[in-house]
Design a protein around this motif. Structure first.
Motif, mmCIF file in Angstrom:
data_model
loop_
_atom_site.group_PDB
_atom_site.id
_atom_site.type_symbol
_atom_site.label_atom_id
_atom_site.label_comp_id
_atom_site.label_asym_id
_atom_site.label_seq_id
_atom_site.Cartn_x
_atom_site.Cartn_y
_atom_site.Cartn_z
ATOM 1 N N VAL A 1 1.140 -1.135 0.069
ATOM 2 C CA VAL A 1 -0.321 0.073 -0.127
ATOM 3 C C VAL A 1 0.672 1.261 0.075
ATOM 4 C CG1 VAL A 1 -1.501 1.126 1.029
ATOM 5 C CG2 VAL A 1 -1.752 -1.287 1.423
ATOM 6 N N THR A 2 -0.219 2.148 -0.645
ATOM 7 C CA THR A 2 1.598 3.645 -1.269
ATOM 8 C C THR A 2 0.979 4.171 -0.149
ATOM 9 O OG1 THR A 2 0.139 4.730 -2.483
ATOM 10 C CG2 THR A 2 1.552 3.127 -3.441
ATOM 11 N N MET A 3 1.890 5.788 -0.012
ATOM 12 C CA MET A 3 2.210 6.694 1.548
ATOM 13 C C MET A 3 0.526 7.383 0.692
ATOM 14 S SD MET A 3 3.944 6.218 3.043
ATOM 15 C CE MET A 3 4.104 4.532 3.108
ATOM 16 N N ALA A 4 0.409 7.443 -1.219
ATOM 17 C CA ALA A 4 -0.533 8.099 -1.629
ATOM 18 C C ALA A 4 -2.381 7.111 -1.307
ATOM 19 C CB ALA A 4 -0.576 8.704 -3.019
ATOM 20 N N ALA A 5 -2.064 6.113 -1.034
ATOM 21 C CA ALA A 5 -3.920 5.533 -0.491
ATOM 22 C C ALA A 5 -3.700 5.645 0.481
ATOM 23 C CB ALA A 5 -3.088 3.799 -1.057
ATOM 24 N N ILE A 6 -2.809 5.478 1.850
ATOM 25 C CA ILE A 6 -2.822 6.286 3.405
ATOM 26 C C ILE A 6 -3.508 7.619 2.987
ATOM 27 C CG2 ILE A 6 -2.048 5.954 5.207
ATOM 28 C CD1 ILE A 6 0.289 3.793 4.359
ATOM 29 N N ALA A 7 -2.635 8.484 2.308
ATOM 30 C CA ALA A 7 -3.594 9.233 2.794
ATOM 31 C C ALA A 7 -4.933 9.927 2.286
ATOM 32 C CB ALA A 7 -1.976 10.875 1.814
ATOM 33 N N ARG A 8 -4.787 8.908 1.635
ATOM 34 C CA ARG A 8 -6.589 9.704 0.753
ATOM 35 C C ARG A 8 -7.791 8.460 1.468
ATOM 36 N NH1 ARG A 8 -4.233 8.163 -4.182
ATOM 37 N NH2 ARG A 8 -4.839 5.277 -4.856
ATOM 38 N N HIS A 9 -6.889 7.612 2.777
ATOM 39 C CA HIS A 9 -8.504 6.621 2.656
ATOM 40 C C HIS A 9 -9.069 7.380 3.478
ATOM 41 C CE1 HIS A 9 -10.140 3.109 3.746
ATOM 42 N NE2 HIS A 9 -9.074 2.406 3.563
ATOM 43 N N PRO A 10 -10.179 7.144 3.554
ATOM 44 C CA PRO A 10 -10.862 8.116 4.381
ATOM 45 C C PRO A 10 -11.455 7.370 5.678
ATOM 46 C CG PRO A 10 -12.555 6.565 2.867
ATOM 47 C CD PRO A 10 -11.368 6.813 2.565
ATOM 48 N N ASP A 11 -10.843 6.806 5.618
ATOM 49 C CA ASP A 11 -11.189 6.515 7.671
ATOM 50 C C ASP A 11 -9.636 6.282 8.263
ATOM 51 O OD1 ASP A 11 -13.417 5.076 7.227
ATOM 52 O OD2 ASP A 11 -13.422 3.880 6.216
ATOM 53 N N LEU A 12 -8.756 6.679 7.519
ATOM 54 C CA LEU A 12 -7.725 6.471 8.169
ATOM 55 C C LEU A 12 -6.743 8.349 8.362
ATOM 56 C CD1 LEU A 12 -5.352 3.572 6.385
ATOM 57 C CD2 LEU A 12 -6.217 3.814 8.249
ATOM 58 N N GLY A 13 -7.622 8.909 8.392
ATOM 59 C CA GLY A 13 -7.214 10.322 8.338
ATOM 60 C C GLY A 13 -6.303 11.004 9.291
#
Length: 264
Positions: free
Chosen positions: A70-82
């Motif tokens: 999982v990329t940093m970009a995917a984490i940054a935009r995930h709605p539940d990982l704010g």
């Protein structure tokens, strides 16, 4: 000379292919590809896996599991990982965040590896074929590791309990002077009941600020309450000197920025 790249459907098969010395695992490529391009002759071949588990994000019952690819970009935009978005966005610029992975960040040498600092403060575990290991143990033994990271897991922090700060000379995507992550839980009377503070660039890999953690317990997060923690912040550290900052400078500014984080 072009490097041979082998692709496998499972992590287990990829792990077997990593046995020859010089074969390296390819995740996002921000570390190993750069090393190869810069002439690192120790890299003789690349292995990667398309196992779906590596790209999965699972959140259930307050528990989080993030695949190593999982990329940093995917984490940054995930709605539940704010709560983790700030730490993910601290990794390079947009192009790097689109490639940099969770697994790769665990191996990134200082002054890189800002997301690993966050995972250390969260008390995460690292999953490989050999089972789960506390991230602190994994980081301490990562040199020479041949294990493929499958995922990381942690408990999703409550709003306000997790804090992250990256200090850099160039905004917004400069290399770290230092980074600090803190997991702070407070009792009903406002005193700190749990403290985990992780530091980046204060050693050759992310480390815990255990003396500062101990000094915070039972105290309030105000000027008086954090004074002992600030005084103890540098205990057990061995800050690095590089073109970004000297060890002396990092040691001097650590209490300043820790104060900023604790009072935020």
């Amino acid at each position: 000379m072009a490097l041979a790249l082998q692709t496998f459907a499972t992590v287990k098969d990829a792990q077997t292919a990593l046995k020859p010395q010089g074969t390296r695992y390819l995740g996002g490529g921000t570390l190993v590809v750069r090393a190869a391009n810069e002439g690192d002759v120790s890299v003789s071949g690349l292995v990667r896996s398309t196992d779906p588990a590596l790209s999965a994000i699972e959140i259930a019952g307050g528990k989080v599991r993030i695949g190593a690819s999982v990329t940093m970009a995917a984490i940054a935009r995930h709605p539940d990982l704010g709560t983790l978005a700030r730490a993910a966005r601290a990794v390079g610029g947009p192009a790097i965040r689109n490639m940099a992975t969770v697994g790769g960040n665990l191996f990134a040498p200082a002054p890189y590896g800002d997301f690993a600092v966050a995972l250390l403060a969260l008390g995460a575990t690292v999953s490989t074929d050999d089972g789960e290991t506390p991230v602190e143990t994994f980081l301490a033994k990562r040199d020479g590791s041949r294990a493929i990271v499958i995922s990381v897991g942690f408990t999703l922090p409550k709003a306000g309990d997790f804090r992250f700060l990256k200090v850099s000379r160039v905004k917004p995507k400069g290399i770290s002077v230092l980074s600090i992550a803190a997991m702070l839980e407070q009792a009903g009377d406002g005193t700190v009941s749990l403290a985990r503070i992780a530091l980046g660039c204060m050693a050759d890999r992310p480390i815990r600020a255990r003396a500062a953690e101990k000094a915070l317990l039972g105290r309030r997060l105000d000027q008086d309450g954090i004074a002992l923690a600030l005084a103890a912040a540098g205990e057990g550290t061995s800050p690095m000197t590089d073109p970004i900052a000297s060890a002396w400078y990092r040691a001097e500014v650590l209490p300043v920025h820790l104060r900023r984080l604790l009072l935020s």
